[in-house]
Design an enzyme around this catalytic site. Structure first.
Site, short mmCIF file in Angstrom:
data_model
loop_
_atom_site.label_atom_id
_atom_site.label_comp_id
_atom_site.label_asym_id
_atom_site.label_seq_id
_atom_site.Cartn_x
_atom_site.Cartn_y
_atom_site.Cartn_z
N ASP A 7 0.88 -1.17 0.00
CA ASP A 7 0.00 0.00 0.00
C ASP A 7 0.92 1.22 0.00
O ASP A 7 1.42 1.62 1.05
CB ASP A 7 -0.90 -0.01 1.23
CG ASP A 7 -1.82 1.21 1.28
OD1 ASP A 7 -2.24 1.68 0.21
OD2 ASP A 7 -2.10 1.68 2.40
N GLU A 67 -1.24 -1.59 -4.72
CA GLU A 67 -2.49 -0.86 -4.90
C GLU A 67 -2.27 0.26 -5.90
O GLU A 67 -1.29 0.99 -5.83
CB GLU A 67 -3.01 -0.32 -3.58
CG GLU A 67 -4.40 0.27 -3.71
CD GLU A 67 -5.06 0.58 -2.39
OE1 GLU A 67 -5.64 1.67 -2.29
OE2 GLU A 67 -4.97 -0.24 -1.46
N ASP A 139 -1.88 1.05 7.30
CA ASP A 139 -1.28 0.88 5.97
C ASP A 139 -0.83 -0.56 5.75
O ASP A 139 -0.92 -1.08 4.64
CB ASP A 139 -0.11 1.85 5.79
CG ASP A 139 -0.56 3.30 5.88
OD1 ASP A 139 -1.12 3.80 4.90
OD2 ASP A 139 -0.38 3.90 6.96
#
Length: 178
Positions: A7, A67, A139
């Protein structure tokens, strides 16, 4: 299959490692690469690259799932996020790993079953799927979800056969050559 989920962020880049054992998902590790916002931006990108390179060297994943950038009204923030993603992707490509990208809604759909699920729903499902009491860093939890998304998506592509594999929505950097 062992997957490193990422992420990306310019201040905090979360990572999560998930391994598939048959039909079971096993949590290996999660954490975050923190950068100092007082440092100049290129140095922060170096920290992301080096931090993720260490994780890759330690855990030797088979694939990396990142992502994708979301659309932001703040152009400057979106550009910085894109550069942080670039540092993460560069670390994986440098190690010779295939990289797959998933949107936030694809991750939510794969983990929760709904593309508009909230962050809390995703975190709750990640903990339930992996039998974890807690994931300290938000995260890192998101990164674990990205890894789960890739494992689930990969399995679906294998079951569906070559027609789906060639028209997949997740993109790969495997064949990229600078």
């Amino acid at each position: 299959m062992r997957v490193l989920g990422i992420d990306p962020g310019s201040r905090i880049t979360g990572y999560g490692l998930v391994e598939q054992h048959g039909s079971r998902l096993v949590h290996l590790d999660n954490g975050a690469v923190f950068t100092d916002k007082a440092k100049d931006f290129p140095d922060r990108l170096r920290l992301i690259f080096e931090g993720l390179s260490r994780v890759i060297a330690e855990y030797a994943p088979d694939a990396v799932a990142v992502e994708d950038v979301y659309v932001s009204e703040n152009v400057r923030a979106a550009l910085k996020l894109g550069q942080a993603r670039g540092a993460a992707i560069a670390a994986a490509v440098h190690a010779g790993l295939p990289v797959f990208e998933y949107t936030a809604s694809q991750v939510k759909q794969a983990v929760v079953g709904q593309g508009r699920a909230g962050k809390e729903q995703v975190q709750k499902m990640v903990k339930a799927l992996l039998g974890l009491p807690e994931i300290a860093q938000a995260d890192a939890s998101d990164a674990v979800a990205v890894a789960i998304c890739h494992i689930n998506s990969y399995q679906l592509r294998l079951q569906a056969g070559p027609a789906v594999a060639t028209s997949r929505r997740a993109s790969s950097w495997r064949n990229y050559r600078p």
